[in-house]
Design a protein around this motif. Structure first.
Motif, PDB file in Angstrom:
ATOM      1  N   GLN A  22     107.934 -12.689  52.222  1.00  0.00           N
ATOM      2  CA  GLN A  22     108.851 -11.566  52.340  1.00  0.00           C
ATOM      3  C   GLN A  22     108.915 -10.816  51.018  1.00  0.00           C
ATOM      4  N   GLU A  23     109.131  -9.524  51.099  1.00  0.00           N
ATOM      5  CA  GLU A  23     109.302  -8.719  49.895  1.00  0.00           C
ATOM      6  C   GLU A  23     110.735  -8.861  49.406  1.00  0.00           C
ATOM      7  N   ILE A  24     110.875  -9.132  48.115  1.00  0.00           N
ATOM      8  CA  ILE A  24     112.181  -9.251  47.482  1.00  0.00           C
ATOM      9  C   ILE A  24     112.228  -8.225  46.354  1.00  0.00           C
ATOM     10  N   GLN A  25     113.321  -7.508  46.243  1.00  0.00           N
ATOM     11  CA  GLN A  25     113.473  -6.542  45.161  1.00  0.00           C
ATOM     12  C   GLN A  25     114.580  -7.025  44.226  1.00  0.00           C
ATOM     13  N   PHE A  26     114.345  -6.882  42.940  1.00  0.00           N
ATOM     14  CA  PHE A  26     115.311  -7.271  41.923  1.00  0.00           C
ATOM     15  C   PHE A  26     115.770  -6.029  41.183  1.00  0.00           C
ATOM     16  N   TYR A  27     117.061  -5.900  41.026  1.00  0.00           N
ATOM     17  CA  TYR A  27     117.629  -4.787  40.276  1.00  0.00           C
ATOM     18  C   TYR A  27     118.460  -5.365  39.140  1.00  0.00           C
ATOM     19  N   SER A  28     118.090  -5.041  37.925  1.00  0.00           N
ATOM     20  CA  SER A  28     118.817  -5.511  36.758  1.00  0.00           C
ATOM     21  C   SER A  28     120.001  -4.574  36.501  1.00  0.00           C
ATOM     22  N   LEU A  29     121.177  -5.153  36.406  1.00  0.00           N
ATOM     23  CA  LEU A  29     122.382  -4.362  36.136  1.00  0.00           C
ATOM     24  C   LEU A  29     122.659  -4.342  34.638  1.00  0.00           C
ATOM     25  N   PRO A  30     123.150  -3.234  34.127  1.00  0.00           N
ATOM     26  CA  PRO A  30     123.667  -3.266  32.758  1.00  0.00           C
ATOM     27  C   PRO A  30     124.822  -4.268  32.706  1.00  0.00           C
ATOM     28  N   VAL A  31     124.999  -4.937  31.576  1.00  0.00           N
ATOM     29  CA  VAL A  31     126.045  -5.956  31.458  1.00  0.00           C
ATOM     30  C   VAL A  31     127.404  -5.399  31.850  1.00  0.00           C
ATOM     31  N   GLU A  32     127.680  -4.156  31.476  1.00  0.00           N
ATOM     32  CA  GLU A  32     128.980  -3.562  31.801  1.00  0.00           C
ATOM     33  C   GLU A  32     129.187  -3.433  33.309  1.00  0.00           C
ATOM     34  N   ALA A  33     128.138  -3.082  34.041  1.00  0.00           N
ATOM     35  CA  ALA A  33     128.242  -2.977  35.505  1.00  0.00           C
ATOM     36  C   ALA A  33     128.433  -4.361  36.126  1.00  0.00           C
ATOM     37  N   PHE A  34     127.734  -5.371  35.561  1.00  0.00           N
ATOM     38  CA  PHE A  34     127.899  -6.747  36.034  1.00  0.00           C
ATOM     39  C   PHE A  34     129.344  -7.202  35.826  1.00  0.00           C
ATOM     40  N   GLU A  35     129.872  -6.940  34.628  1.00  0.00           N
ATOM     41  CA  GLU A  35     131.253  -7.324  34.319  1.00  0.00           C
ATOM     42  C   GLU A  35     132.234  -6.617  35.251  1.00  0.00           C
ATOM     43  N   GLU A  36     132.003  -5.341  35.506  1.00  0.00           N
ATOM     44  CA  GLU A  36     132.875  -4.587  36.411  1.00  0.00           C
ATOM     45  C   GLU A  36     132.831  -5.155  37.824  1.00  0.00           C
ATOM     46  N   GLU A  49     110.305 -21.074  45.354  1.00  0.00           N
ATOM     47  CA  GLU A  49     111.284 -21.977  45.957  1.00  0.00           C
ATOM     48  C   GLU A  49     112.703 -21.549  45.599  1.00  0.00           C
ATOM     49  N   TRP A  50     112.904 -21.107  44.355  1.00  0.00           N
ATOM     50  CA  TRP A  50     114.218 -20.648  43.913  1.00  0.00           C
ATOM     51  C   TRP A  50     114.671 -19.445  44.750  1.00  0.00           C
ATOM     52  N   VAL A  51     113.765 -18.495  44.977  1.00  0.00           N
ATOM     53  CA  VAL A  51     114.094 -17.311  45.788  1.00  0.00           C
ATOM     54  C   VAL A  51     114.407 -17.734  47.218  1.00  0.00           C
ATOM     55  N   LYS A  52     113.597 -18.639  47.775  1.00  0.00           N
ATOM     56  CA  LYS A  52     113.826 -19.116  49.146  1.00  0.00           C
ATOM     57  C   LYS A  52     115.224 -19.736  49.270  1.00  0.00           C
ATOM     58  N   GLN A  53     115.596 -20.575  48.295  1.00  0.00           N
ATOM     59  CA  GLN A  53     116.921 -21.198  48.322  1.00  0.00           C
ATOM     60  C   GLN A  53     118.027 -20.157  48.159  1.00  0.00           C
ATOM     61  N   ALA A  54     117.802 -19.177  47.299  1.00  0.00           N
ATOM     62  CA  ALA A  54     118.808 -18.129  47.090  1.00  0.00           C
ATOM     63  C   ALA A  54     119.030 -17.328  48.366  1.00  0.00           C
ATOM     64  N   ILE A  55     117.969 -17.035  49.101  1.00  0.00           N
ATOM     65  CA  ILE A  55     118.098 -16.323  50.376  1.00  0.00           C
ATOM     66  C   ILE A  55     118.880 -17.173  51.365  1.00  0.00           C
ATOM     67  N   GLN A  56     118.541 -18.460  51.454  1.00  0.00           N
ATOM     68  CA  GLN A  56     119.229 -19.359  52.388  1.00  0.00           C
ATOM     69  C   GLN A  56     120.723 -19.463  52.065  1.00  0.00           C
ATOM     70  N   GLN A  57     121.066 -19.360  50.778  1.00  0.00           N
ATOM     71  CA  GLN A  57     122.460 -19.466  50.362  1.00  0.00           C
ATOM     72  C   GLN A  57     123.181 -18.124  50.399  1.00  0.00           C
ATOM     73  N   GLY A  58     122.477 -17.061  50.794  1.00  0.00           N
ATOM     74  CA  GLY A  58     123.098 -15.756  50.946  1.00  0.00           C
ATOM     75  C   GLY A  58     123.182 -14.931  49.677  1.00  0.00           C
ATOM     76  N   PHE A  59     122.488 -15.352  48.612  1.00  0.00           N
ATOM     77  CA  PHE A  59     122.522 -14.586  47.367  1.00  0.00           C
ATOM     78  C   PHE A  59     121.638 -13.353  47.429  1.00  0.00           C
ATOM     79  N   PHE A  60     120.590 -13.400  48.211  1.00  0.00           N
ATOM     80  CA  PHE A  60     119.677 -12.270  48.354  1.00  0.00           C
ATOM     81  C   PHE A  60     119.478 -12.012  49.836  1.00  0.00           C
ATOM     82  N   ALA A  61     119.158 -10.792  50.136  1.00  0.00           N
ATOM     83  CA  ALA A  61     118.786 -10.446  51.499  1.00  0.00           C
ATOM     84  C   ALA A  61     117.360  -9.941  51.459  1.00  0.00           C
TER      85      ALA A  61
END
Length: 81
Positions: free
Chosen positions: A3-17, A65-77
């Protein structure tokens, strides 16, 4: 799993918000850690500096494997079109 997975890096300030609903002080903790890492990257161990005993004691997880587990746990779609 192919499956295609896309990663978007947030600026720290946006993450904190985004963590603000849990409280300003609570949200600031992880954000401050990321800020520290950004400023002190040269102090962090590099993969080739990790001793074999540590690798055996704390084995890593392959990225796929990490991505697969993250998807199963609902962290990524998975990307849908």
């Amino acid at each position: 799993m192919n499956q295609e997975i896309q990663f978007y890096s947030l600026p720290v300030e946006a993450f904190e918000e985004s963590l603000a609903p849990v409280g300003k002080e609570t949200a600031g903790g992880p954000a401050d850690s990321y800020k520290w890492v950004g400023v002190n990257t040269e102090l962090l161990s590099k993969p080739d500096q990790v001793i074999n005993e540590m690798r055996a004691a704390v084995p890593g997880t392959p990225f796929t494997e990490w991505v697969k587990q993250a998807i199963q746990q609902g962290f990524f779609a998975p990307v849908t079109e």
